[in-house]
Design a protein around this motif. Structure first.
Motif, PDB file in Angstrom:
ATOM      1  N   HIS A 189       0.856  -1.203   0.000  1.00  0.00           N
ATOM      2  CA  HIS A 189       0.000   0.000   0.000  1.00  0.00           C
ATOM      3  C   HIS A 189       0.887   1.245   0.000  1.00  0.00           C
ATOM      4  O   HIS A 189       2.041   1.186   0.458  1.00  0.00           O
ATOM      5  N   ARG A 218      -3.570  -3.728   7.285  1.00  0.00           N
ATOM      6  CA  ARG A 218      -4.685  -2.950   6.714  1.00  0.00           C
ATOM      7  C   ARG A 218      -5.752  -3.880   6.131  1.00  0.00           C
ATOM      8  O   ARG A 218      -5.429  -4.850   5.459  1.00  0.00           O
ATOM      9  N   PHE A 228     -10.024  -3.706   4.385  1.00  0.00           N
ATOM     10  CA  PHE A 228     -11.194  -2.920   3.976  1.00  0.00           C
ATOM     11  C   PHE A 228     -12.335  -3.442   4.848  1.00  0.00           C
ATOM     12  O   PHE A 228     -12.699  -4.606   4.746  1.00  0.00           O
ATOM     13  N   ALA A 229     -12.897  -2.581   5.710  1.00  0.00           N
ATOM     14  CA  ALA A 229     -13.882  -3.072   6.683  1.00  0.00           C
ATOM     15  C   ALA A 229     -15.317  -2.956   6.176  1.00  0.00           C
ATOM     16  O   ALA A 229     -16.162  -3.788   6.521  1.00  0.00           O
ATOM     17  N   LYS A 275     -10.343   1.536  18.438  1.00  0.00           N
ATOM     18  CA  LYS A 275     -11.243   0.646  19.165  1.00  0.00           C
ATOM     19  C   LYS A 275     -10.466  -0.577  19.613  1.00  0.00           C
ATOM     20  O   LYS A 275      -9.365  -0.834  19.128  1.00  0.00           O
ATOM     21  N   ARG A 295     -12.107  -8.118  19.365  1.00  0.00           N
ATOM     22  CA  ARG A 295     -11.684  -9.472  19.754  1.00  0.00           C
ATOM     23  C   ARG A 295     -10.319  -9.796  19.163  1.00  0.00           C
ATOM     24  O   ARG A 295      -9.552 -10.566  19.706  1.00  0.00           O
ATOM     25  N   SER A 296      -9.996  -9.175  18.004  1.00  0.00           N
ATOM     26  CA  SER A 296      -8.719  -9.485  17.356  1.00  0.00           C
ATOM     27  C   SER A 296      -7.593  -8.583  17.858  1.00  0.00           C
ATOM     28  O   SER A 296      -6.464  -8.719  17.419  1.00  0.00           O
ATOM     29  N   PHE A 332      -9.972   2.576  12.917  1.00  0.00           N
ATOM     30  CA  PHE A 332     -10.844   2.722  11.748  1.00  0.00           C
ATOM     31  C   PHE A 332     -10.672   4.125  11.173  1.00  0.00           C
ATOM     32  O   PHE A 332     -10.777   5.121  11.898  1.00  0.00           O
ATOM     33  N   ARG A 341      -5.091  -3.090  11.885  1.00  0.00           N
ATOM     34  CA  ARG A 341      -5.046  -3.972  13.062  1.00  0.00           C
ATOM     35  C   ARG A 341      -3.612  -4.095  13.553  1.00  0.00           C
ATOM     36  O   ARG A 341      -2.678  -4.084  12.744  1.00  0.00           O
ATOM     37  N   VAL A 352      -9.235 -12.639  -0.005  1.00  0.00           N
ATOM     38  CA  VAL A 352     -10.156 -12.101  -1.019  1.00  0.00           C
ATOM     39  C   VAL A 352     -10.407 -10.627  -0.690  1.00  0.00           C
ATOM     40  O   VAL A 352     -10.748 -10.297   0.463  1.00  0.00           O
ATOM     41  N   HIS A 353     -10.273  -9.756  -1.687  1.00  0.00           N
ATOM     42  CA  HIS A 353     -10.520  -8.325  -1.469  1.00  0.00           C
ATOM     43  C   HIS A 353     -11.979  -8.119  -1.039  1.00  0.00           C
ATOM     44  O   HIS A 353     -12.891  -8.636  -1.712  1.00  0.00           O
ATOM     45  N   GLY A 354     -12.192  -7.316   0.012  1.00  0.00           N
ATOM     46  CA  GLY A 354     -13.574  -6.992   0.399  1.00  0.00           C
ATOM     47  C   GLY A 354     -14.345  -6.375  -0.765  1.00  0.00           C
ATOM     48  O   GLY A 354     -15.493  -6.763  -1.045  1.00  0.00           O
ATOM     49  N   ARG A 390     -20.512  -4.695   5.328  1.00  0.00           N
ATOM     50  CA  ARG A 390     -19.517  -4.783   6.402  1.00  0.00           C
ATOM     51  C   ARG A 390     -18.838  -6.149   6.314  1.00  0.00           C
ATOM     52  O   ARG A 390     -19.514  -7.178   6.229  1.00  0.00           O
ATOM     53  N   GLY A 391     -17.523  -6.128   6.290  1.00  0.00           N
ATOM     54  CA  GLY A 391     -16.757  -7.380   6.275  1.00  0.00           C
ATOM     55  C   GLY A 391     -16.612  -7.877   7.705  1.00  0.00           C
ATOM     56  O   GLY A 391     -16.099  -7.162   8.559  1.00  0.00           O
ATOM     57  N   LEU A 392     -17.073  -9.091   7.973  1.00  0.00           N
ATOM     58  CA  LEU A 392     -17.056  -9.607   9.346  1.00  0.00           C
ATOM     59  C   LEU A 392     -15.888 -10.538   9.604  1.00  0.00           C
ATOM     60  O   LEU A 392     -15.355 -10.618  10.696  1.00  0.00           O
ATOM     61  N   PRO A 438     -12.491 -12.545   7.196  1.00  0.00           N
ATOM     62  CA  PRO A 438     -11.905 -12.611   5.850  1.00  0.00           C
ATOM     63  C   PRO A 438     -12.248 -13.903   5.110  1.00  0.00           C
ATOM     64  O   PRO A 438     -12.494 -14.941   5.731  1.00  0.00           O
TER      65      PRO A 438
HETATM   66  C1  LIG Z   1      -9.033  -3.809  -0.571  1.00  0.00           C
HETATM   67  C2  LIG Z   1      -8.373  -3.675   0.734  1.00  0.00           C
HETATM   68  C3  LIG Z   1      -8.335  -4.629   1.708  1.00  0.00           C
HETATM   69  C4  LIG Z   1      -9.114  -5.832   1.765  1.00  0.00           C
HETATM   70  O1  LIG Z   1      -9.919  -6.114   0.935  1.00  0.00           O
HETATM   71  S1  LIG Z   1      -8.887  -6.851   3.167  1.00  0.00           S
HETATM   72  C5  LIG Z   1     -10.128  -8.113   2.966  1.00  0.00           C
HETATM   73  C6  LIG Z   1     -11.516  -7.656   3.203  1.00  0.00           C
HETATM   74  N1  LIG Z   1     -11.791  -7.311   4.582  1.00  0.00           N
HETATM   75  C7  LIG Z   1     -12.007  -8.237   5.510  1.00  0.00           C
HETATM   76  O2  LIG Z   1     -11.910  -9.421   5.236  1.00  0.00           O
HETATM   77  C8  LIG Z   1     -12.355  -7.745   6.901  1.00  0.00           C
HETATM   78  C9  LIG Z   1     -13.150  -8.792   7.623  1.00  0.00           C
HETATM   79  N2  LIG Z   1     -13.401  -8.378   9.012  1.00  0.00           N
HETATM   80  C10 LIG Z   1     -12.565  -8.691  10.013  1.00  0.00           C
HETATM   81  O3  LIG Z   1     -11.522  -9.308   9.799  1.00  0.00           O
HETATM   82  C11 LIG Z   1     -12.977  -8.261  11.394  1.00  0.00           C
HETATM   83  O4  LIG Z   1     -14.345  -7.949  11.417  1.00  0.00           O
HETATM   84  C12 LIG Z   1     -12.215  -7.001  11.895  1.00  0.00           C
HETATM   85  C13 LIG Z   1     -12.436  -5.781  11.001  1.00  0.00           C
HETATM   86  C14 LIG Z   1     -10.699  -7.321  11.979  1.00  0.00           C
HETATM   87  C15 LIG Z   1     -12.728  -6.657  13.319  1.00  0.00           C
HETATM   88  O5  LIG Z   1     -12.807  -7.847  14.041  1.00  0.00           O
HETATM   89  P1  LIG Z   1     -12.809  -7.884  15.645  1.00  0.00           P
HETATM   90  O6  LIG Z   1     -13.327  -9.224  16.024  1.00  0.00           O
HETATM   91  O7  LIG Z   1     -11.497  -7.500  16.220  1.00  0.00           O
HETATM   92  O8  LIG Z   1     -13.836  -6.724  16.007  1.00  0.00           O
HETATM   93  P2  LIG Z   1     -15.130  -6.804  16.913  1.00  0.00           P
HETATM   94  O9  LIG Z   1     -16.196  -7.540  16.183  1.00  0.00           O
HETATM   95  O10 LIG Z   1     -14.754  -7.272  18.275  1.00  0.00           O
HETATM   96  O11 LIG Z   1     -15.593  -5.264  16.960  1.00  0.00           O
HETATM   97  C16 LIG Z   1     -14.801  -4.277  17.621  1.00  0.00           C
HETATM   98  C17 LIG Z   1     -15.342  -2.910  17.220  1.00  0.00           C
HETATM   99  O12 LIG Z   1     -15.078  -2.684  15.833  1.00  0.00           O
HETATM  100  C18 LIG Z   1     -16.308  -2.478  15.120  1.00  0.00           C
HETATM  101  N3  LIG Z   1     -16.231  -3.185  13.841  1.00  0.00           N
HETATM  102  C19 LIG Z   1     -15.939  -4.482  13.676  1.00  0.00           C
HETATM  103  N4  LIG Z   1     -15.933  -4.784  12.378  1.00  0.00           N
HETATM  104  C20 LIG Z   1     -16.236  -3.655  11.708  1.00  0.00           C
HETATM  105  C21 LIG Z   1     -16.393  -3.342  10.337  1.00  0.00           C
HETATM  106  N5  LIG Z   1     -16.240  -4.261   9.383  1.00  0.00           N
HETATM  107  N6  LIG Z   1     -16.712  -2.081   9.999  1.00  0.00           N
HETATM  108  C22 LIG Z   1     -16.876  -1.113  10.937  1.00  0.00           C
HETATM  109  N7  LIG Z   1     -16.733  -1.368  12.277  1.00  0.00           N
HETATM  110  C23 LIG Z   1     -16.434  -2.605  12.635  1.00  0.00           C
HETATM  111  C24 LIG Z   1     -17.391  -3.095  16.003  1.00  0.00           C
HETATM  112  O13 LIG Z   1     -18.650  -2.517  15.734  1.00  0.00           O
HETATM  113  C25 LIG Z   1     -16.877  -2.781  17.372  1.00  0.00           C
HETATM  114  O14 LIG Z   1     -17.151  -1.421  17.644  1.00  0.00           O
HETATM  115  P3  LIG Z   1     -17.722  -0.943  19.068  1.00  0.00           P
HETATM  116  O15 LIG Z   1     -17.924   0.535  18.912  1.00  0.00           O
HETATM  117  O16 LIG Z   1     -18.976  -1.724  19.283  1.00  0.00           O
HETATM  118  O17 LIG Z   1     -16.633  -1.299  20.063  1.00  0.00           O
HETATM  119  C26 LIG Z   1      -7.698  -2.400   1.023  1.00  0.00           C
HETATM  120  O18 LIG Z   1      -7.052  -2.314   2.072  1.00  0.00           O
HETATM  121  O19 LIG Z   1      -7.804  -1.456   0.226  1.00  0.00           O
END
Ligand SMILES: C/C(=C\C(=O)SCCNC(=O)CCNC(=O)[C@H](O)C(C)(C)COP(=O)(O)OP(=O)(O)OC[C@H]1O[C@@H](n2cnc3c(N)ncnc32)[C@H](O)[C@@H]1OP(=O)(O)O)C(=O)O
Length: 286
Positions: A70, A85, A87-88, A116, A119-120, A125, A149, A214-216, A241-243, A245
């Motif tokens: 990046h 990094r 994409f969330a 924030k 769990r991870s 953000f 992260r 896989v890209h989000g 929202r990506g939950l 990967p």
């Molecule tokens: C293009 C490109 C990059 C990519 O494409 S990377 C691949 C696509 N993205 C993914 O696969 C992301 C999948 N998601 C995750 O891996 C996890 O959800 C994530 C983002 C690491 C967070 O997991 P955690 O288990 O650590 O988080 P929690 O569920 O405990 O939540 C903690 C607080 O964060 C908020 N949150 C969680 N996920 C998201 C989200 N996707 N969007 C916005 N906010 C999120 C959650 O609401 C909690 O917030 P509180 O205020 O309640 O504490 C490129 O880089 O360009």
């Protein structure tokens, strides 16, 4: 937890403008990647929803790329110290389609930065707002959430279901095989050099994933393509929202379920059946 306002306050409101001619060539390349031989993509035709991600590409010189591929942080994006990094998610509203082969402009603004604890581990953000314009007319409004992260334990590879669960009534679905050829073409189309999508030893050893990620935005595009083919109505709003990967290790399933006249619920299901991406579309009134 850090006080974001003191650490990164000067990045909030930072702006960047990118011009693009929305070349037909890139639309044809995107169609090839998506096995789309039907859509009319001539000059002046409407760009299908989400295909704007194949334009306004980053123009950062090679020497300013970070080790992950990046652009180095501290330019437009803030210098968040967490290395991983992702994409969330994103939310967007389509006002008018962008037209192929006509000049367009993208205006980007850093809207918010939030630290924030998840769990991870620790998460940062960064929300970036985009406005896409053609002839000074606002065509698409979008807000993306990029998450950084801190390094954590390796991400486990989950067990595959023997069989996909039955679909809800009225739903349609596709099985996607996210092989490296597809991931490579998406990286190329979006000029995204992040090594987690094409460099397996880097993805596994440095970022702790069990395979290529896989890209989000690719999953989101595939969900939108399902809506375009099966529902075949103009989309006004889209969010996802990506939950968890997805990896190139096994097929995943994308599902579109009508909720009412105007809304569909979308989901990408990981090989173990877990929801990897949750999304929704709001359709234009009939
Ligand atoms: C293009 C490109 C990059 C990519 O494409 S990377 C691949 C696509 N993205 C993914 O696969 C992301 C999948 N998601 C995750 O891996 C996890 O959800 C994530 C983002 C690491 C967070 O997991 P955690 O288990 O650590 O988080 P929690 O569920 O405990 O939540 C903690 C607080 O964060 C908020 N949150 C969680 N996920 C998201 C989200 N996707 N969007 C916005 N906010 C999120 C959650 O609401 C909690 O917030 P509180 O205020 O309640 O504490 C490129 O880089 O360009």
């Amino acid at each position: 937890m850090n006080d974001v306002t003191t650490d990164y306050a000067e990045w909030i409101g930072r702006q960047e403008t990118t011009d693009d001619d929305l070349s037909q060539t890139l639309a044809l390349a995107a169609a090839a990647m998506l096995d789309d031989t039907q859509t009319c993509l001539g000059t002046g035709s409407a760009l299908p929803p989400l295909w704007h991600w194949f334009y306004f590409l980053p123009r950062v010189p090679q020497m300013l790329l970070g080790i992950d591929g990046h652009p180095q942080r501290g330019g437009f994006m803030p210098p968040i110290p967490y290395p991983r990094r992702m994409f969330a998610g994103a939310r967007m509203r389509f006002h008018h389609p962008l037209l192929i082969g006509q000049p367009a402009r993208r205006a980007a603004t850093i809207r918010d930065i939030r630290l924030k604890s998840g769990r991870s581990g620790k998460l940062a953000f960064v929300s970036v707002c985009y406005g896409y314009y053609q002839d000074d007319r606002l065509c698409i409004e979008e807000e993306q959430d990029i998450v950084y992260r801190e390094p954590g334990p390796a991400v486990a590879c989950t067990r595959m279901l023997d069989e996909w669960p039955p679909l809800p009534a009225g739903a349609c679905a596709r099985i996607v095989t996210p092989d490296p050829r597809l991931l490579f073409r998406f990286s190329a189309l979006t000029f995204n050099a992040h090594r987690i999508h094409y460099d397996r030893p880097y993805a596994m050893k440095e970022e702790g994933y069990p395979g290529l990620v896989v890209h989000g935005p690719l999953t989101a595009v595939l969900l939108m393509e399902l809506v375009r083919q099966e529902v075949a109505r103009p989309v006004q709003e889209f969010s996802f929202r990506g939950l968890t990967p997805l990896f190139d290790l096994a097929p995943f399933r994308i599902v579109c379920t009508p909720v009412n006249e105007r809304q569909c619920a979308l989901e990408a299901q990981a090989p173990d059946g877990a929801t990897a991406m949750r999304a929704s579309v709001e359709l234009a009134p009939v």
